[in-house]
Scaffold this motif. Structure first.
Motif, PDB file in Angstrom:
ATOM      1  N   GLU A 182       0.828  -1.212   0.000  1.00  0.00           N
ATOM      2  CA  GLU A 182       0.000   0.000   0.000  1.00  0.00           C
ATOM      3  C   GLU A 182       0.863   1.262   0.000  1.00  0.00           C
ATOM      4  OE1 GLU A 182      -0.076  -1.711   4.276  1.00  0.00           O
ATOM      5  OE2 GLU A 182      -0.246  -2.443   2.201  1.00  0.00           O
ATOM      6  N   GLN A 183       2.074   1.164   0.584  1.00  0.00           N
ATOM      7  CA  GLN A 183       2.972   2.321   0.551  1.00  0.00           C
ATOM      8  C   GLN A 183       3.495   2.552  -0.860  1.00  0.00           C
ATOM      9  OE1 GLN A 183       6.168   3.356   3.003  1.00  0.00           O
ATOM     10  NE2 GLN A 183       5.093   3.062   4.930  1.00  0.00           N
ATOM     11  N   VAL A 184       3.777   1.460  -1.572  1.00  0.00           N
ATOM     12  CA  VAL A 184       4.243   1.591  -2.953  1.00  0.00           C
ATOM     13  C   VAL A 184       3.167   2.259  -3.806  1.00  0.00           C
ATOM     14  CG1 VAL A 184       5.041   0.335  -4.989  1.00  0.00           C
ATOM     15  CG2 VAL A 184       5.731  -0.436  -2.698  1.00  0.00           C
ATOM     16  N   GLU A 185       1.913   1.804  -3.641  1.00  0.00           N
ATOM     17  CA  GLU A 185       0.807   2.382  -4.409  1.00  0.00           C
ATOM     18  C   GLU A 185       0.604   3.848  -4.045  1.00  0.00           C
ATOM     19  OE1 GLU A 185      -2.428  -0.133  -3.417  1.00  0.00           O
ATOM     20  OE2 GLU A 185      -1.644  -1.883  -4.476  1.00  0.00           O
ATOM     21  N   ALA A 186       0.720   4.168  -2.761  1.00  0.00           N
ATOM     22  CA  ALA A 186       0.536   5.555  -2.326  1.00  0.00           C
ATOM     23  C   ALA A 186       1.618   6.457  -2.901  1.00  0.00           C
ATOM     24  CB  ALA A 186       0.527   5.632  -0.802  1.00  0.00           C
ATOM     25  N   LEU A 187       2.870   5.986  -2.919  1.00  0.00           N
ATOM     26  CA  LEU A 187       3.947   6.801  -3.466  1.00  0.00           C
ATOM     27  C   LEU A 187       3.803   6.965  -4.976  1.00  0.00           C
ATOM     28  CD1 LEU A 187       6.537   8.365  -2.978  1.00  0.00           C
ATOM     29  CD2 LEU A 187       7.819   6.244  -3.362  1.00  0.00           C
ATOM     30  N   ALA A 188       3.353   5.898  -5.664  1.00  0.00           N
ATOM     31  CA  ALA A 188       3.161   5.989  -7.108  1.00  0.00           C
ATOM     32  C   ALA A 188       2.136   7.063  -7.457  1.00  0.00           C
ATOM     33  CB  ALA A 188       2.728   4.638  -7.657  1.00  0.00           C
ATOM     34  N   GLU A 189       1.136   7.226  -6.599  1.00  0.00           N
ATOM     35  CA  GLU A 189       0.117   8.254  -6.829  1.00  0.00           C
ATOM     36  C   GLU A 189       0.601   9.628  -6.383  1.00  0.00           C
ATOM     37  OE1 GLU A 189      -4.518   9.226  -5.505  1.00  0.00           O
ATOM     38  OE2 GLU A 189      -3.626   7.268  -5.101  1.00  0.00           O
ATOM     39  N   ARG A 190       1.348   9.648  -5.280  1.00  0.00           N
ATOM     40  CA  ARG A 190       1.785  10.920  -4.712  1.00  0.00           C
ATOM     41  C   ARG A 190       2.954  11.521  -5.483  1.00  0.00           C
ATOM     42  NH1 ARG A 190       3.695  11.184   1.636  1.00  0.00           N
ATOM     43  NH2 ARG A 190       4.319  13.386   1.737  1.00  0.00           N
ATOM     44  N   SER A 191       3.893  10.679  -5.900  1.00  0.00           N
ATOM     45  CA  SER A 191       5.081  11.172  -6.602  1.00  0.00           C
ATOM     46  C   SER A 191       5.535  10.136  -7.627  1.00  0.00           C
ATOM     47  CB  SER A 191       6.213  11.463  -5.604  1.00  0.00           C
ATOM     48  OG  SER A 191       7.369  11.927  -6.276  1.00  0.00           O
ATOM     49  N   PRO A 192       4.881  10.114  -8.805  1.00  0.00           N
ATOM     50  CA  PRO A 192       5.248   9.131  -9.836  1.00  0.00           C
ATOM     51  C   PRO A 192       6.725   9.217 -10.237  1.00  0.00           C
ATOM     52  CG  PRO A 192       3.206  10.265 -10.401  1.00  0.00           C
ATOM     53  CD  PRO A 192       3.789  10.984  -9.230  1.00  0.00           C
ATOM     54  N   LYS A 193       7.272  10.427 -10.258  1.00  0.00           N
ATOM     55  CA  LYS A 193       8.674  10.592 -10.664  1.00  0.00           C
ATOM     56  C   LYS A 193       9.612   9.894  -9.685  1.00  0.00           C
ATOM     57  CE  LYS A 193      12.000  14.149 -12.052  1.00  0.00           C
ATOM     58  NZ  LYS A 193      12.212  15.624 -12.228  1.00  0.00           N
ATOM     59  N   LEU A 194       9.357  10.051  -8.386  1.00  0.00           N
ATOM     60  CA  LEU A 194      10.193   9.400  -7.376  1.00  0.00           C
ATOM     61  C   LEU A 194      10.030   7.887  -7.453  1.00  0.00           C
ATOM     62  CD1 LEU A 194      12.084   9.387  -4.960  1.00  0.00           C
ATOM     63  CD2 LEU A 194      10.123   9.831  -3.475  1.00  0.00           C
ATOM     64  N   MET A 195       8.793   7.408  -7.643  1.00  0.00           N
ATOM     65  CA  MET A 195       8.564   5.971  -7.730  1.00  0.00           C
ATOM     66  C   MET A 195       9.279   5.388  -8.937  1.00  0.00           C
ATOM     67  SD  MET A 195       6.953   3.669  -5.884  1.00  0.00           S
ATOM     68  CE  MET A 195       8.368   2.581  -6.083  1.00  0.00           C
ATOM     69  N   ALA A 196       9.273   6.087 -10.051  1.00  0.00           N
ATOM     70  CA  ALA A 196       9.984   5.619 -11.243  1.00  0.00           C
ATOM     71  C   ALA A 196      11.484   5.562 -10.992  1.00  0.00           C
ATOM     72  CB  ALA A 196       9.682   6.538 -12.420  1.00  0.00           C
ATOM     73  N   ARG A 197      11.993   6.557 -10.276  1.00  0.00           N
ATOM     74  CA  ARG A 197      13.422   6.565  -9.967  1.00  0.00           C
ATOM     75  C   ARG A 197      13.807   5.384  -9.081  1.00  0.00           C
ATOM     76  NH1 ARG A 197      15.234  11.831  -7.257  1.00  0.00           N
ATOM     77  NH2 ARG A 197      16.188  10.860  -5.466  1.00  0.00           N
ATOM     78  N   LEU A 198      12.959   5.067  -8.121  1.00  0.00           N
ATOM     79  CA  LEU A 198      13.245   3.935  -7.244  1.00  0.00           C
ATOM     80  C   LEU A 198      13.161   2.613  -8.009  1.00  0.00           C
ATOM     81  CD1 LEU A 198      11.333   5.029  -4.008  1.00  0.00           C
ATOM     82  CD2 LEU A 198      13.786   5.181  -4.494  1.00  0.00           C
ATOM     83  N   HIS A 199      12.248   2.537  -8.966  1.00  0.00           N
ATOM     84  CA  HIS A 199      12.146   1.328  -9.792  1.00  0.00           C
ATOM     85  C   HIS A 199      13.428   1.133 -10.593  1.00  0.00           C
ATOM     86  CE1 HIS A 199      10.367  -1.860 -12.133  1.00  0.00           C
ATOM     87  NE2 HIS A 199      10.625  -1.194 -13.260  1.00  0.00           N
ATOM     88  N   LEU A 200      13.933   2.209 -11.178  1.00  0.00           N
ATOM     89  CA  LEU A 200      15.196   2.122 -11.916  1.00  0.00           C
ATOM     90  C   LEU A 200      16.347   1.759 -10.983  1.00  0.00           C
ATOM     91  CD1 LEU A 200      14.841   5.215 -14.288  1.00  0.00           C
ATOM     92  CD2 LEU A 200      14.619   2.795 -14.887  1.00  0.00           C
ATOM     93  N   LEU A 201      16.274   2.233  -9.747  1.00  0.00           N
ATOM     94  CA  LEU A 201      17.304   1.912  -8.759  1.00  0.00           C
ATOM     95  C   LEU A 201      17.361   0.407  -8.517  1.00  0.00           C
ATOM     96  CD1 LEU A 201      19.332   3.211  -6.687  1.00  0.00           C
ATOM     97  CD2 LEU A 201      17.482   3.082  -5.029  1.00  0.00           C
ATOM     98  N   LEU A 202      16.179  -0.222  -8.402  1.00  0.00           N
ATOM     99  CA  LEU A 202      16.132  -1.671  -8.184  1.00  0.00           C
ATOM    100  C   LEU A 202      16.635  -2.436  -9.401  1.00  0.00           C
ATOM    101  CD1 LEU A 202      12.733  -2.153  -6.307  1.00  0.00           C
ATOM    102  CD2 LEU A 202      15.044  -2.060  -5.347  1.00  0.00           C
ATOM    103  N   LEU A 203      16.458  -1.860 -10.580  1.00  0.00           N
ATOM    104  CA  LEU A 203      16.930  -2.508 -11.801  1.00  0.00           C
ATOM    105  C   LEU A 203      18.423  -2.282 -12.041  1.00  0.00           C
ATOM    106  CD1 LEU A 203      13.993  -1.661 -14.242  1.00  0.00           C
ATOM    107  CD2 LEU A 203      14.436  -3.839 -13.065  1.00  0.00           C
ATOM    108  N   GLY A 204      19.043  -1.525 -11.135  1.00  0.00           N
ATOM    109  CA  GLY A 204      20.460  -1.241 -11.297  1.00  0.00           C
ATOM    110  C   GLY A 204      20.751  -0.146 -12.291  1.00  0.00           C
ATOM    111  N   ARG A 205      19.749   0.636 -12.612  1.00  0.00           N
ATOM    112  CA  ARG A 205      19.913   1.705 -13.599  1.00  0.00           C
ATOM    113  C   ARG A 205      19.753   3.082 -12.970  1.00  0.00           C
ATOM    114  NH1 ARG A 205      15.451  -0.205 -17.726  1.00  0.00           N
ATOM    115  NH2 ARG A 205      15.899   1.832 -18.660  1.00  0.00           N
ATOM    116  N   GLY A 206      19.655   3.106 -11.636  1.00  0.00           N
ATOM    117  CA  GLY A 206      19.466   4.386 -10.961  1.00  0.00           C
ATOM    118  C   GLY A 206      20.768   5.080 -10.650  1.00  0.00           C
TER     119      GLY A 206
END
Length: 266
Positions: free
Chosen positions: A242-266
């Protein structure tokens, strides 16, 4: 613990130490994040940690598995504790005594959250550019005996008053860290704000990691956000969905950055 204690729901950690065994004494530290996140460890209000110790002498020891030989290792470093208040026989200690017992020396009173805090214009102006500008502004508040600080947490103000007088950001309840960091920015106290942000990083845990990151981003705390990102990479699997979903709605740019971080591309 007694029958009365059995009716209370709380989190407890226990361990029995035996003299002469490898784990004799307190050989490990409980992470601050665990204390701050799990209920029952820190007392609400002041954040005090209550420790109960039972000591038994004599008698046979109960059956227990033989101790496993331990491999020599370096002791784990203790978490850095917030600095204590300055000693009384110092400038900071003397000024804190003046803050605690101002008497007739007070020439201004700060008001926040329905509470009043007698203080001294010279010290406030010397320690905070906010107060220096306020007192030199020529506005009505500049000469008033009472200065209202609306929307200010009074406990955060207490912490920062003690910092301005004693030059030390003392320990406080976890709930005070965010409002104190925000107030430090408002009062133009960058060193105090940086110290409080560091404590927020140390106190975070998976249950509120993304919320702390969103708050840091909204406040423009780039250093704090950068310090939290490695923790997300480490603990992403433990973060509630639920925190992931809340952040995706609150700050899509930050959530995208964290996703890239997990993929090793951040």
């Amino acid at each position: 613990m007694g029958n009365a204690a059995k009716n209370v729901t709380r989190t407890e950690a226990s361990h029995t130490f035996w003299s002469g065994q490898p784990d004799w004494g307190f050989s490990q530290f409980i992470p601050l994040a665990r204390l701050a996140c799990e209920p029952g460890f820190l007392r609400a209000g002041d954040g005090a940690l209550i420790v109960r110790v039972e000591v038994g002498l004599g008698g046979a020891q109960p059956n227990r598995p033989p101790a496993k030989p331990s491999r020599p290792s370096l002791p784990a470093p203790a978490p850095e504790a917030p600095p204590a208040a300055p000693p009384r026989e110092s400038v900071g200690g003397d000024l804190l005594a003046l803050l605690e017992r101002p008497g007739a020396t007070s020439d201004v009173t700060l008001v926040a959250g329905g509470r009043s805090f007698p203080a001294h214009r010279a010290i406030l102006a010397a320690r905070s550019d906010f107060f220096a500008r306020l007192f030199d502004s020529g506005m009505s508040d500049s000469s008033s005996r009472e200065v209202a600080l609306p929307d200010v947490d009074p406990d955060a103000l207490v912490l920062l008053l003690r910092y301005m007088y004693g030059v030390v950001v003392e320990a406080c309840a976890p709930a005070v860290l965010r409002p104190a960091a925000e107030l430090a920015d408002r009062l133009l106290l960058p060193a105090a704000s940086a110290s409080l942000q560091q404590r927020l990083v140390a106190a975070t845990c998976p249950d509120r990691l993304l919320d702390d990151m969103a708050w840091a981003e909204a406040r423009g705390y780039g250093t704090m956000l950068a310090a939290l990102e490695p923790l997300y990479r480490r603990d992403a699997a433990k973060v509630p969905s639920e925190q992931v979903e809340a952040l995706a709605e609150r700050s899509p740019k930050l959530m995208a950055r964290l996703h890239l971080l997990l993929l090793g591309r951040g």
